[in-house]
Design an enzyme around this catalytic site. Sequence first.
Site, mmCIF file in Angstrom:
data_model
loop_
_atom_site.group_PDB
_atom_site.id
_atom_site.type_symbol
_atom_site.label_atom_id
_atom_site.label_comp_id
_atom_site.label_asym_id
_atom_site.label_seq_id
_atom_site.Cartn_x
_atom_site.Cartn_y
_atom_site.Cartn_z
ATOM 1 N N LYS A 22 0.835 -1.209 0.000
ATOM 2 C CA LYS A 22 0.000 0.000 0.000
ATOM 3 C C LYS A 22 0.865 1.252 0.000
ATOM 4 O O LYS A 22 0.617 2.188 -0.775
ATOM 5 C CB LYS A 22 -0.929 -0.037 1.217
ATOM 6 N N SER A 23 1.867 1.282 0.868
ATOM 7 C CA SER A 23 2.720 2.487 0.957
ATOM 8 C C SER A 23 3.384 2.771 -0.386
ATOM 9 O O SER A 23 3.443 3.928 -0.832
ATOM 10 C CB SER A 23 3.809 2.279 2.009
ATOM 11 N N ARG A 27 2.816 6.009 -3.194
ATOM 12 C CA ARG A 27 3.979 6.823 -3.592
ATOM 13 C C ARG A 27 4.230 6.740 -5.089
ATOM 14 O O ARG A 27 4.681 7.708 -5.713
ATOM 15 C CB ARG A 27 5.210 6.379 -2.793
ATOM 16 N N GLY A 95 -4.924 7.919 5.867
ATOM 17 C CA GLY A 95 -4.041 8.919 6.483
ATOM 18 C C GLY A 95 -2.802 9.149 5.638
ATOM 19 O O GLY A 95 -2.320 10.281 5.510
ATOM 20 N N GLN A 169 4.829 8.995 7.563
ATOM 21 C CA GLN A 169 3.940 9.889 6.804
ATOM 22 C C GLN A 169 4.391 11.332 6.949
ATOM 23 O O GLN A 169 4.417 12.091 5.976
ATOM 24 C CB GLN A 169 2.500 9.735 7.293
ATOM 25 N N ASP A 315 1.935 -1.205 12.019
ATOM 26 C CA ASP A 315 0.613 -1.612 11.515
ATOM 27 C C ASP A 315 0.250 -3.040 11.914
ATOM 28 O O ASP A 315 -0.857 -3.504 11.629
ATOM 29 C CB ASP A 315 0.571 -1.486 9.989
ATOM 30 N N LYS A 342 -4.497 5.750 14.825
ATOM 31 C CA LYS A 342 -4.598 5.059 13.527
ATOM 32 C C LYS A 342 -6.064 5.090 13.061
ATOM 33 O O LYS A 342 -6.848 5.882 13.538
ATOM 34 C CB LYS A 342 -4.060 3.627 13.667
ATOM 35 N N ARG A 391 -7.607 -3.486 9.746
ATOM 36 C CA ARG A 391 -6.635 -4.421 10.350
ATOM 37 C C ARG A 391 -7.210 -5.133 11.574
ATOM 38 O O ARG A 391 -6.840 -6.259 11.880
ATOM 39 C CB ARG A 391 -5.345 -3.693 10.688
HETATM 40 C C1 S3P Z 1 2.630 4.723 6.375
HETATM 41 C C2 S3P Z 1 3.158 5.115 7.577
HETATM 42 C C3 S3P Z 1 2.630 4.674 8.876
HETATM 43 C C4 S3P Z 1 1.674 3.485 8.726
HETATM 44 C C5 S3P Z 1 0.718 3.654 7.598
HETATM 45 C C6 S3P Z 1 1.470 3.810 6.279
HETATM 46 C C7 S3P Z 1 3.240 5.230 5.134
HETATM 47 O O1 S3P Z 1 1.907 5.743 9.461
HETATM 48 O O2 S3P Z 1 0.956 3.287 9.923
HETATM 49 O O3 S3P Z 1 -0.156 2.547 7.488
HETATM 50 O O4 S3P Z 1 2.926 4.713 4.043
HETATM 51 O O5 S3P Z 1 4.061 6.169 5.223
HETATM 52 P P1 S3P Z 1 2.603 6.816 10.455
HETATM 53 O O6 S3P Z 1 3.579 7.584 9.683
HETATM 54 O O7 S3P Z 1 1.451 7.678 10.925
HETATM 55 O O8 S3P Z 1 3.188 5.996 11.564
#
Ligand code: S3P
Length: 437
Positions: A22-23, A27, A95, A169, A315, A342, A391
Amino acid sequence: MSRYLVTPAAHVNGAITVPGDKSISHRTLMLGSIAEGVTEARGFLDSEDCLATMAAMRALGVNVERPSEKAVRVHGVGMHGLRVAQHSLDMGNSGTAMRLMTGLLAGQSFDSELVGDSSLMKRPMERAAGPLRQMGAHIDTLNGRAPVRIHGGHRLRGMRYEMPMASAQVKSAVLLGGLYAEGATTVVEPAVTRDHTERMLLGFGCDITAVRGTVTLRPPQKLQAGSFDVPGDFSSAAFFMVAGCLAARDVLTIRGVGINPTRTGLLDILSLMGADLRLVNHRSAGAEPVADIEVRRSQLKGIRVPEELVPLAIDEFPVFFVAAACADGETVLTGAEELRVKESDRIAVMAEGLRAMGVDSEVLHDGIRLQGKPQGHVFSGGTVDSHGDHRIAMSFSVASLRAAKPIEILDVANVATSFPGFVDIARQAGLDVALQA
Ligand code: S3P
């Protein structure tokens, strides 16, 4: 409201593949959009969160093609080619999308507004807006929350930012702003967090260095598009890692999983608990290391989780709590207050669900303490509420492997935000999950 009915199964086994990371998928869309040329990513995660980012980039004038369900072709418009959107950008439940887009949009010449679903509208956004404002951006939040209004046309200046919380993030939002700043931008992390943004910016040709938690970006003239494979999401594999520890018949293999060391804290934590996890068939995808993960049934023992592993497993704690409930002895987690902000308050919501199934825990302000039960049925079964947190819903599905009776899990539609096809893949592994609309 959709729910799962999960009937206790005797074991899991075989080989499965989980969807893309997902991350990295978020991006890919954002960086591909401002690159020169066409970025093609195979293994893209077509989940609701990433589709929200895709819709936002399209609204900003980017042509994103879908040559297949799990591939994207992003026609980059260059660093200054995004165009004003005709409406608010809806980041759904994500988020990551909202905070990273705040950084990307801070340096544009036009105004933007970011909104989201009821969960996202309650989450803290000043953590990204604040440092960007220090760089010269004009951003309004409403009592620290969305809607996030970004007023374009202001020059950004690079700065050194000492991040108060360990957040990839926030780091990424500041770096994306830094792409448009005058001078270098440095982010100092209090603890190591996922580094996909840094790896990807390097891959797109940027001048970025990272030494012991200090990341420095010198603003580029341009980003160069490229093509790559997105690895399977370690956070989606995590549910099956715990399922395998609890109930693998022989071995459960999860193929093609991203094992970037800034993501694999759960591997270390489960290994400390005595899990038999083996990484085989090492290879790489794009800038990321990949392997197959073999999981064998293991008698876990309770541990005190080393705090430096917390951001590397951030996560994975909902499913870790399920593992801890099945371990021999006490488990203590501290230093994890980030779990409270979260998609839900994951400490409170997990403790509530565990309690509903007969597992008591002591809720700490920054973690949890719980006594595991190594033998027999750990969970009574019954009804638990995921509070719309993907989750949590998937974690309680895994708990069924040690439940006396079926578990009904409420409010599960948001599983589609990160793991489309979860029910089918879980069934393939041997879990007896049924979706009830
Ligand atoms: C993520 C960073 C994390 C993670 C989220 C994905 C990212 O959040 O919990 O699911 O893709 O950069 P935080 O930066 O708020 O810890």
